[in-house]
Write a protein that holds these residues in place. Structure first.
Motif, mmCIF file in Angstrom:
data_model
loop_
_atom_site.group_PDB
_atom_site.id
_atom_site.type_symbol
_atom_site.label_atom_id
_atom_site.label_comp_id
_atom_site.label_asym_id
_atom_site.label_seq_id
_atom_site.Cartn_x
_atom_site.Cartn_y
_atom_site.Cartn_z
ATOM 1 N N ILE A 1 37.669 75.386 7.949
ATOM 2 C CA ILE A 1 38.642 74.820 7.723
ATOM 3 C C ILE A 1 39.517 73.790 7.537
ATOM 4 C CG2 ILE A 1 40.776 75.460 8.707
ATOM 5 C CD1 ILE A 1 39.089 76.766 11.155
ATOM 6 N N ALA A 2 39.785 73.761 6.794
ATOM 7 C CA ALA A 2 40.920 72.389 5.992
ATOM 8 C C ALA A 2 41.709 71.995 6.913
ATOM 9 C CB ALA A 2 41.486 72.773 4.615
ATOM 10 N N TRP B 1 36.987 71.154 9.108
ATOM 11 C CA TRP B 1 36.616 71.664 10.041
ATOM 12 C C TRP B 1 35.751 72.758 10.050
ATOM 13 C CZ3 TRP B 1 35.860 75.389 12.649
ATOM 14 C CH2 TRP B 1 35.819 75.364 14.834
ATOM 15 N N LEU B 2 34.124 72.220 10.356
ATOM 16 C CA LEU B 2 32.521 73.163 9.639
ATOM 17 C C LEU B 2 32.077 73.731 11.412
ATOM 18 C CD1 LEU B 2 29.720 72.925 7.590
ATOM 19 C CD2 LEU B 2 29.832 73.683 10.580
ATOM 20 N N GLY B 3 32.669 74.846 11.555
ATOM 21 C CA GLY B 3 32.146 75.321 12.784
ATOM 22 C C GLY B 3 31.554 76.739 13.419
ATOM 23 N N THR C 1 32.981 67.395 10.774
ATOM 24 C CA THR C 1 34.329 67.142 9.984
ATOM 25 C C THR C 1 33.612 66.600 8.800
ATOM 26 O OG1 THR C 1 35.770 66.295 11.917
ATOM 27 C CG2 THR C 1 35.634 66.028 10.052
ATOM 28 N N LEU C 2 33.907 67.638 7.591
ATOM 29 C CA LEU C 2 33.924 67.454 6.621
ATOM 30 C C LEU C 2 34.798 66.842 5.391
ATOM 31 C CD1 LEU C 2 30.945 69.809 5.600
ATOM 32 C CD2 LEU C 2 30.268 67.855 7.139
ATOM 33 N N ALA C 3 34.274 65.445 4.682
ATOM 34 C CA ALA C 3 35.657 65.306 3.649
ATOM 35 C C ALA C 3 35.585 65.626 2.245
ATOM 36 C CB ALA C 3 35.695 64.135 3.303
ATOM 37 N N VAL C 4 36.167 66.890 2.013
ATOM 38 C CA VAL C 4 35.373 66.988 0.008
ATOM 39 C C VAL C 4 36.889 66.376 -0.283
ATOM 40 C CG1 VAL C 4 35.726 68.813 -1.562
ATOM 41 C CG2 VAL C 4 34.792 69.152 0.871
ATOM 42 N N LEU C 5 36.492 65.592 -1.682
ATOM 43 C CA LEU C 5 37.153 64.478 -2.096
ATOM 44 C C LEU C 5 37.852 65.202 -3.054
ATOM 45 C CD1 LEU C 5 34.447 61.324 -1.966
ATOM 46 C CD2 LEU C 5 37.151 62.130 -0.715
ATOM 47 N N PRO C 6 38.443 64.288 -4.670
ATOM 48 C CA PRO C 6 38.960 65.497 -5.943
ATOM 49 C C PRO C 6 37.979 65.330 -6.472
ATOM 50 C CG PRO C 6 40.671 63.178 -4.802
ATOM 51 C CD PRO C 6 39.129 63.557 -3.826
ATOM 52 N N ARG D 1 35.494 81.928 5.819
ATOM 53 C CA ARG D 1 33.902 82.354 6.509
ATOM 54 C C ARG D 1 32.957 82.809 6.051
ATOM 55 N NH1 ARG D 1 37.435 87.135 9.224
ATOM 56 N NH2 ARG D 1 38.876 85.796 10.795
ATOM 57 N N LEU D 2 31.516 81.999 5.897
ATOM 58 C CA LEU D 2 30.204 82.117 5.704
ATOM 59 C C LEU D 2 29.585 82.516 5.899
ATOM 60 C CD1 LEU D 2 32.069 79.360 4.917
ATOM 61 C CD2 LEU D 2 30.966 79.634 2.329
ATOM 62 N N VAL D 3 27.781 82.841 5.030
ATOM 63 C CA VAL D 3 27.079 83.790 6.691
ATOM 64 C C VAL D 3 25.588 82.688 5.908
ATOM 65 C CG1 VAL D 3 25.950 85.462 7.268
ATOM 66 C CG2 VAL D 3 28.393 85.593 6.734
ATOM 67 N N THR D 4 24.904 81.949 6.720
ATOM 68 C CA THR D 4 23.644 81.381 5.950
ATOM 69 C C THR D 4 22.484 82.833 5.343
ATOM 70 O OG1 THR D 4 22.347 81.570 7.806
ATOM 71 C CG2 THR D 4 23.750 79.802 8.009
ATOM 72 N N ASP D 5 21.443 82.675 4.157
ATOM 73 C CA ASP D 5 20.894 83.275 3.604
ATOM 74 C C ASP D 5 19.276 83.642 4.785
ATOM 75 O OD1 ASP D 5 19.291 81.164 3.574
ATOM 76 O OD2 ASP D 5 19.298 81.105 1.684
ATOM 77 N N ALA D 6 18.513 84.098 4.772
ATOM 78 C CA ALA D 6 17.398 84.629 5.453
ATOM 79 C C ALA D 6 16.993 82.906 5.808
ATOM 80 C CB ALA D 6 16.470 85.331 4.394
ATOM 81 N N LYS D 7 17.519 82.166 5.077
ATOM 82 C CA LYS D 7 16.597 80.818 5.375
ATOM 83 C C LYS D 7 17.125 79.705 6.286
ATOM 84 C CE LYS D 7 13.620 80.489 1.144
ATOM 85 N NZ LYS D 7 12.730 79.533 -0.340
ATOM 86 N N GLY D 8 18.620 80.407 6.556
ATOM 87 C CA GLY D 8 18.996 79.737 7.329
ATOM 88 C C GLY D 8 19.898 78.971 7.062
#
Length: 262
Positions: free
Chosen positions: A196-197, A230-232, A256-261, A210-217
């Protein structure tokens, strides 16, 4: 490695529907200077990254340096809506700041009366019909001094963790970031999580990805527009109502992650 994301949905949910969210956030995620100091703020807020609800207590917060050494953070200052701490980063490389807690609560009978406890230490001698559940929480953020490194990301093997496979202080819009989720050291397959930004107050919608991990996590994410995110996630991820079952364990992870230009 094959880039896999099992689900990617942009949900435009009304901002007012968002629950209070805990977070810690640095003033900058990549600092180039001869002597590096960063301020870390923490809060629990309704509007993401706004100081509008409660302060975040930094009791037990730790910092992992680029070589993997773990130390306690200095004493923070706290106010009604935020806590803050200045961290000196003496080594070049990436640091991880973590706030980890595990709380057990439940109920018991004593003298024919049912009572509740919020800490295992509060359970009195002679208590019967004891039920308990445990909540394990991990809150993190990341900062780099002068050059990125990966030595701070060795997992502890306890609770719900996100292990960056791409340095989280070098995220740029349009590029792909990779990460792995584990539970007590084991890959967590098919685990849903969200991004969430910040700026929800001004968008008027939550804008949850919304995302989901694969079989390896693992998950490979094409990074969205520049912003603080915000990653949760939580485990188990069911939405059952009512009190937890006796002996239940619940885990949560936020970062908390920052995505830069570009």
């Amino acid at each position: 490695m094959k880039k896999t994301v099992l689900a990617l949905v942009l949900a435009s949910i009304a901002a007012g529907a968002s629950a209070h969210k805990p977070w810690i956030m640095p003033t900058n995620t990549f600092i180039e200077a001869k002597e590096v100091t960063v301020t870390i703020d923490g809060a629990i807020s309704d509007q993401l990254f706004e100081f509008d609800t409660n302060t975040m207590k930094f009791d037990g917060a730790m910092v992992t340096d680029p070589d993997g050494a773990v130390t306690a953070i200095p004493a923070p200052t706290s106010s009604r809506f935020r806590s803050s701490v200045d961290l000196k980063l003496p080594k070049d490389g990436t640091y991880k700041v973590s706030l980890v807690s595990s709380n057990t609560m439940g109920s018991y009978k004593l003298g024919g009366e049912m009572k509740r406890f919020r800490n295992e230490a509060d359970l009195p001698a002679g208590a019967t019909d004891v039920t308990r559940s445990t909540n394990h929480t991990r809150i993190e953020t990341f900062v780099t001094a002068n050059k990125a490194s990966m030595g701070a990301f060795k997992p502890s093997g306890e609770g719900l963790e996100m292990i960056p496979l791409t340095n989280p202080t070098e995220l740029r819009t349009g590029e792909t970031a990779r990460m792995r989720f584990t539970l007590d050291g084991k890959p967590l397959a098919n685990q849903p999580f969200s991004l969430i930004a910040g700026g929800v107050r001004y968008r008027g919608v939550l804008g949850e990805i919304r995302l989901v991990t694969d079989a390896k996590g693992e998950a490979a994410i094409k990074l969205p527009s520049a912003n603080q995110y915000w990653l949760g996630t939580s485990y188990p991820n069911d939405q059952r109502k009512g009190p937890p079952e006796n002996g239940a364990k619940r885990y949560s992870y936020t970062a908390t992650l920052a995505v830069l230009p570009e």
